[in-house]
Write an enzyme that holds these catalytic residues in place. Structure first.
Site, PDB file in Angstrom:
ATOM      1  N   ASP A 199       0.777  -1.238   0.000  1.00  0.00           N
ATOM      2  CA  ASP A 199       0.000   0.000   0.000  1.00  0.00           C
ATOM      3  C   ASP A 199       0.810   1.290   0.000  1.00  0.00           C
ATOM      4  OD1 ASP A 199       0.870  -0.626   2.554  1.00  0.00           O
ATOM      5  OD2 ASP A 199      -1.090  -0.451   3.507  1.00  0.00           O
ATOM      6  N   GLU A 203      -8.242   4.015   7.508  1.00  0.00           N
ATOM      7  CA  GLU A 203      -8.103   4.359   6.090  1.00  0.00           C
ATOM      8  C   GLU A 203      -9.361   4.969   5.480  1.00  0.00           C
ATOM      9  OE1 GLU A 203      -4.954   1.814   7.347  1.00  0.00           O
ATOM     10  OE2 GLU A 203      -7.118   1.371   7.349  1.00  0.00           O
ATOM     11  N   THR A 241       2.009   7.987   6.595  1.00  0.00           N
ATOM     12  CA  THR A 241       1.053   6.886   6.550  1.00  0.00           C
ATOM     13  C   THR A 241       0.519   6.516   7.930  1.00  0.00           C
ATOM     14  OG1 THR A 241       0.658   4.748   5.455  1.00  0.00           O
ATOM     15  CG2 THR A 241       2.695   4.977   6.756  1.00  0.00           C
TER      16      THR A 241
END
Length: 667
Positions: A356, A535, A623
């Site tokens: 990802d 997410e 992230t």
């Protein structure tokens, strides 16, 4: 390459640090009670201070005045009553938070509140509920597992990932969330623990990637917010200024550098903080995952910018050069890379686990420093994603970002990890660079390609939200599969034969249990757990900021309500991940993930906040949702590598010698 000890180790014995360590001894706070955590925490006794005082209570409580005597005057009684009312108003509702008047918050008497529309007031109220959830999560952790890396709210216990003192896994990861939410009392407690207890001189294997994005990223974001926005969560320090977070970041970074000491420059999966040496993975043939090796760049580049140390920059930049040199087709990479050779060691291509954030950091590296090479890599990879991984479900035509577990020539697998739901937000961010669509179009440079990318972002956002809408709890499973036709259709850039996607209001138009759109989604029994992942709300935040469509805020409000309803631990001890999103009440997993306060609650808070708090044109989120500023490279730093020449399919063209004549052949 041989490992060299770090050259510059911060001095933690400075006079300024001693001042910071002793700051609590003069606060005059009441005795801190750790509940039953004294039996759990062998280091509880270390949290004492000069003068015999200990840490303050989690919440500043109203003072307990004695009952007034009837012989006292009415004036005295009225005065005491007034004092009680004022104290209760100031402290009781907010758990020690001062009422805010600056951008980071509001009170009902503030200018922000008075000038807000009814809609804005609603979202400010929702944001306050998020703060309350953070307070409850933090209160449970402080009371039952303070200083531990893991918190188990059901059993009211904690566990160290790395004994004896832990890594600060929860505390450091949440520092910037405490700042954003103006939780001053909690921040002081956390900062004191970092200053007096946390050490990385630990003889234990730790994950290179997770430690970088959570711990290094947490320190750097805390440093950024504390210095760039000193009014956001004001706490007083000595005249020496705020340097604790940067010192800790530098100390940790020097230890992480040992992971890069591989033959190829690809970091090993783990490192030992005490020995400062990298360690190959104990599985996967010693390979490092693609995402983990290539999602360290934002952190180390920002640290290089802060310290002027080019070594940090060069180490992570080398990783990008080596990975790019493998030259896979259409910019798509296998999910493992070998630190010994730098070559890809897997055909499995996906944007879920282990893949990802490689793609996420391509565009974010460009936004952080404006280096064109990363925009080029992102564009190439994005075109590959469209060409090979985007397909459509049946019968409702949801857009699916699928996997190719057997390589690009193998069959497509219609599976999406929840992790993949970072992509709608990242796509929208790449389309506008952080501007709103209105601002981007106003510039006169809005292109069909930007609109197409935004359209895909919106379609994927519907898919990710559908993962929540299909379950009984309204919370998404860890993994979702999709029904697709026997001959799945892939994305067509021309749009001429693309399936007609469902409308944005499909979930509101038909929310019955028999709705046709529900049959597109498949949830397998092994995948029904929900780990409080961020997410989807992350992408809702980006889509709201970029499109201005309140649909995304409403979806976020509904999601937040489900979290509050179904994940609260017993006795109000916080919130926990759950084992089955299709059972009510859901069985719990007795674990508060560190990204619950660090990411999920932070993104809810930002989703409901005014858009001028951490504007997307000024910051880049790593992230783990830690905000770093965008910056100019200046004279010290540069892009020290160039991409090898490629063909139209992204494959590297290599020069070969043939009868004294050079010819180009694909690699």
């Amino acid at each position: 390459m041989s490992f060299a000890p770090p050259r510059n180790i911060p001095n933690f014995g400075s006079g300024q640090r001693q001042y910071e360590d002793n700051i609590w001894s003069s606060t005059g706070r009441s005795r801190f009670s750790n509940g039953n955590s004294e039996s759990l925490n062998p280091f509880a006794g270390q949290f004492s201070f000069q003068g015999g005082k200990e840490l303050p209570l989690y919440k500043d409580k109203p003072y307990n005045y004695p009952a007034s005597s009837r012989r006292r005057s009415k004036r005295l009684w009225a005065g005491i009553t007034l004092v009680l009312v004022v104290i209760c108003y100031l402290f009781w509702p907010s758990g020690g938070r001062p009422k805010l008047t600056h951008k980071s918050g509001f009170s009902r008497d503030s200018k922000i509140w008075k000038s807000a529309s009814q809609s804005e007031k609603h979202w400010l109220e929702q944001r306050e509920k998020v703060v309350e959830a953070m307070e409850k999560s933090w209160a449970g952790y402080e009371k039952h597992a303070w200083g531990y890396d893991e918190y188990h709210p059901n059993s009211k216990s904690g566990r160290q990932m790395v004994p004896p003192t832990g890594l600060g896994w929860i505390i450091v990861d949440a520092l910037d969330t405490l700042m954003l939410m103006n939780l001053t009392t909690q921040l002081q407690h956390a900062r004191q623990w970092v200053s007096t207890t946390l050490t990385y001189d630990l003889d234990h294997d730790v994950n290179t990637f997770e430690t970088t994005i959570r711990m290094l990223g947490g320190f750097l974001a805390a440093h950024y917010l504390q210095t760039a926005f000193p009014k956001m969560c004001p706490i007083e320090f000595g005249k020496g200024g705020e340097d604790l977070y940067l010192e800790k970041a530098t100390d940790l970074a020097e230890r992480i550098l040992g992971a890069f000491d591989s033959p190829s420059g690809i970091p090993y999966a783990s490192f030992n903080p005490k020995s400062m040496k990298g360690l190959p993975s104990h599985s996967d043939g010693g390979a490092s995952s693609l995402a983990e090796a290539t999602s360290l760049q934002l952190e180390f580049k920002y640290l290089a910018n802060l310290t002027g140390e080019a070594n940090y920059w060069e180490k992570v930049e080398k990783v990008m050069e080596v990975v790019d040199a493998t030259g896979e087709k259409d910019g798509l990479k296998g999910i493992y890379v070998n630190p010994a050779t730098g070559s890809s060691s897997s055909n499995n291509i996906r944007l879920g686990s282990r893949g990802d954030s490689y793609y996420e950091y391509l565009i974010k590296q460009y936004l952080q420093t404006k280096e064109p090479i990363y925009q080029e890599m992102w564009t190439e990879a994005l075109n590959g994603i469209k060409k090979h991984l985007i397909t459509y479900s049946t019968p409702s035509n949801f857009t699916v970002l699928a996997e190719r577990p057997w390589g690009l020539e193998g069959e497509i697998e219609p599976k999406m990890d929840h992790l993949v739901c970072f992509m709608p937000g990242t796509l929208a961010l790449s389309a506008t660079g952080g501007l709103s669509v209105a601002e981007a179009k106003k510039s006169g440079k809005w292109t069909a390609a930007q609109q197409a990318d935004l359209d895909i972002a919106i379609e994927l956002m519907k898919t990710c939200w559908g993962m929540y809408k299909i379950t009984k709890t309204g919370l998404a499973p860890e993994i979702t599969y999709f029904h697709i036709p026997d001959h799945p259709q892939l994305y067509n850039p021309s749009g001429s034969s693309r399936p007609i996607p469902p409308s944005l209001d499909i979930f509101e138009r038909d929310h019955s249990a028999e709705a046709t759109w529900r049959t597109d989604f498949i949830v397998k029994p092994a995948d029904t757990h929900n780990l409080q992942r961020p997410e989807t709300v992350e992408s809702l935040f980006y889509l709201w900021r970029i499109t201005g469509d309140e649909t995304y805020r409403r979806w976020g409000e509904e999601m937040f309500t489900s979290f509050m309803k179904y994940t609260e631990a017993p006795d109000g001890a916080g919130y926990t991940s759950i084992s089955d999103v299709n059972v009510i009440p859901p069985p719990t997993r007795n674990n508060m993930e560190s990204f619950w306060p660090a990411e999920t609650l932070k993104y809810f808070y930002l989703l409901f906040s005014p858009n001028d708090i951490l504007p997307l044109t000024d910051v880049v989120f790593n992230t783990e949702a830690h905000a770093f500023p965008r910056f100019q490279m200046g004279k010290l730093f540069k892009t020290g590598w160039a991409r090898k020449k490629r063909g139209a399919d992204g494959m590297i063209i290599r020069e070969v010698e043939n009868h004294d004549q050079k010819t180009a052949k694909p690699s």
